[in-house]
Structure formats: C-alpha cells, structure tokens
Design a protein around this motif. Sequence first.
Motif, short mmCIF file in Angstrom:
data_model
loop_
_atom_site.label_atom_id
_atom_site.label_comp_id
_atom_site.label_asym_id
_atom_site.label_seq_id
_atom_site.Cartn_x
_atom_site.Cartn_y
_atom_site.Cartn_z
N VAL A 116 -18.63 -15.93 17.77
CA VAL A 116 -17.74 -16.20 18.91
C VAL A 116 -16.82 -15.02 19.17
O VAL A 116 -16.67 -14.57 20.31
N TRP A 117 -16.19 -14.49 18.13
CA TRP A 117 -15.28 -13.38 18.34
C TRP A 117 -16.02 -12.09 18.65
O TRP A 117 -15.45 -11.20 19.30
N GLY A 118 -17.27 -11.94 18.22
CA GLY A 118 -18.07 -10.78 18.62
C GLY A 118 -18.30 -10.78 20.12
O GLY A 118 -18.22 -9.73 20.78
N ILE A 119 -18.58 -11.95 20.68
CA ILE A 119 -18.76 -12.06 22.13
C ILE A 119 -17.43 -11.79 22.84
O ILE A 119 -17.38 -11.05 23.84
N LEU A 120 -16.34 -12.39 22.36
CA LEU A 120 -15.04 -12.19 22.99
C LEU A 120 -14.55 -10.75 22.88
O LEU A 120 -13.92 -10.23 23.81
N LEU A 121 -14.82 -10.09 21.77
CA LEU A 121 -14.40 -8.71 21.60
C LEU A 121 -15.20 -7.75 22.48
O LEU A 121 -14.71 -6.67 22.82
N SER A 122 -16.40 -8.14 22.86
CA SER A 122 -17.17 -7.29 23.79
C SER A 122 -16.58 -7.35 25.18
O SER A 122 -16.74 -6.42 25.97
N VAL A 123 -15.84 -8.43 25.49
CA VAL A 123 -15.17 -8.54 26.79
C VAL A 123 -13.90 -7.70 26.78
O VAL A 123 -13.63 -6.95 27.72
N SER A 124 -13.10 -7.84 25.74
CA SER A 124 -11.84 -7.09 25.65
C SER A 124 -11.58 -6.73 24.20
O SER A 124 -11.51 -7.59 23.33
N GLY A 125 -11.39 -5.46 23.94
CA GLY A 125 -11.14 -4.97 22.59
C GLY A 125 -9.75 -5.33 22.08
O GLY A 125 -9.50 -5.29 20.88
N TYR A 126 -8.85 -5.66 22.98
CA TYR A 126 -7.49 -6.02 22.57
C TYR A 126 -7.42 -7.37 21.86
O TYR A 126 -6.43 -7.68 21.22
N LEU A 127 -8.45 -8.17 21.96
CA LEU A 127 -8.47 -9.47 21.29
C LEU A 127 -8.56 -9.33 19.77
O LEU A 127 -8.34 -10.30 19.05
N VAL A 128 -8.83 -8.11 19.29
CA VAL A 128 -8.86 -7.88 17.85
C VAL A 128 -7.49 -8.13 17.23
O VAL A 128 -7.39 -8.51 16.07
N PHE A 129 -6.41 -7.97 18.03
CA PHE A 129 -5.06 -8.22 17.53
C PHE A 129 -4.79 -9.72 17.37
O PHE A 129 -3.83 -10.11 16.74
N ILE A 130 -5.61 -10.55 17.96
CA ILE A 130 -5.54 -11.99 17.76
C ILE A 130 -6.50 -12.41 16.65
O ILE A 130 -6.17 -13.25 15.80
N ASP A 131 -7.68 -11.80 16.64
CA ASP A 131 -8.72 -12.16 15.68
C ASP A 131 -8.30 -11.88 14.23
O ASP A 131 -8.45 -12.75 13.37
N LEU A 132 -7.77 -10.72 13.96
CA LEU A 132 -7.45 -10.35 12.57
C LEU A 132 -6.37 -11.23 11.95
O LEU A 132 -6.56 -11.72 10.82
#
Length: 174
Positions: A116-132
Amino acid sequence: MAFCANCGSALTQGSGFCGSCGKPVVASSQPLISSPTSVSGGAAVAAAPAPGTVAAASGLTSNTAAALSYLIGFITGIIFLVLEPYKHDRFVRFHAMQSVTFSVAFIVFNIAWSIVWGILLSVSGYLVFIDLPLRLLISLGAFGLWLFCMYQAYSHREFRIPIIGAFAAKQTHF
C-alpha cells in the motif's frame, strides 16, 4: 539452612542448583544439615527442588517453555509445538500457537503495508514522512505486545491477543 555438597555455600530454599558453583542440588534421604562442617568429610547434603518446578525429561518448566516459544517468533513456536514433552501440554501449545499466529499475522501485515505504501509513495515522495513514523510506532507496539505475551506466559497466565488468541485456543484442543 541447607548447604551445597560440592562447595559448601548456603543454598536458597527450593533452588535446584547451587548459586556459587552451579552444581545440581543432591537429593538424599538424610535430613538437611545445618552446617557444612557437621558431616564427616566436610560434605553437606541439600534438599531436592520442590515438586513441579522442573520438568522430568527436559529440565524446562511449562511456563519457561511457553515464554521461550515467543523468543524467535514462529520458529520457536513451531519447535515447541512438535517437541515431545511439550506438545501434550495445553499451556505450552497455546502460547506456541499464539506465537506462530502472531508472527505470521505481523509478517502478512508488513507485506500488505509495504504494498500500500509503495503505491502511495509512487504518487508522492513526501508521504515517506508519514510512513516512517507510523511504521516505527506499529513496530514498537508489536514489540511491546511480544514482550508482554512473553511475560504473561512466564507468569503462568494465558493472555489472549484479540482474534489471534481465540484462534490459538481453538487450535490447541486435542
């Protein structure tokens, strides 16, 4: 007070091994001796451990085996599910099955989370600050639950993780 037959140091009541030299406490039909010098030759005789504190064949009590079933996730859980003295003990089987189920569920959750987060991170790289931070909180929570389950098993309690514990309880009935 009892003393070690090997080194002569004082033994705690109900202990199976000497705290100084590590030798097993010798069982004898003689009564406990109050001092190590009152026996000819300087050797003392100590009491046997209390019944039910040590398993007959393996040396592990059921609470220790149940706690160790959580040690390396599903690997030790499976080992205690098939190991001969413990596969007939319902308490150990429950905790071993709960350990296996919890480990497999966490692995499946991590795979789904990564997809799920791989798909979301392909949309926006800034979501990594939420994922981690979320991944860290979830991992710390799972680690805390793992330690709590281990403690509960060692304390002779059958703590059931919601959903997983009910499944494990159903699987442990013979």
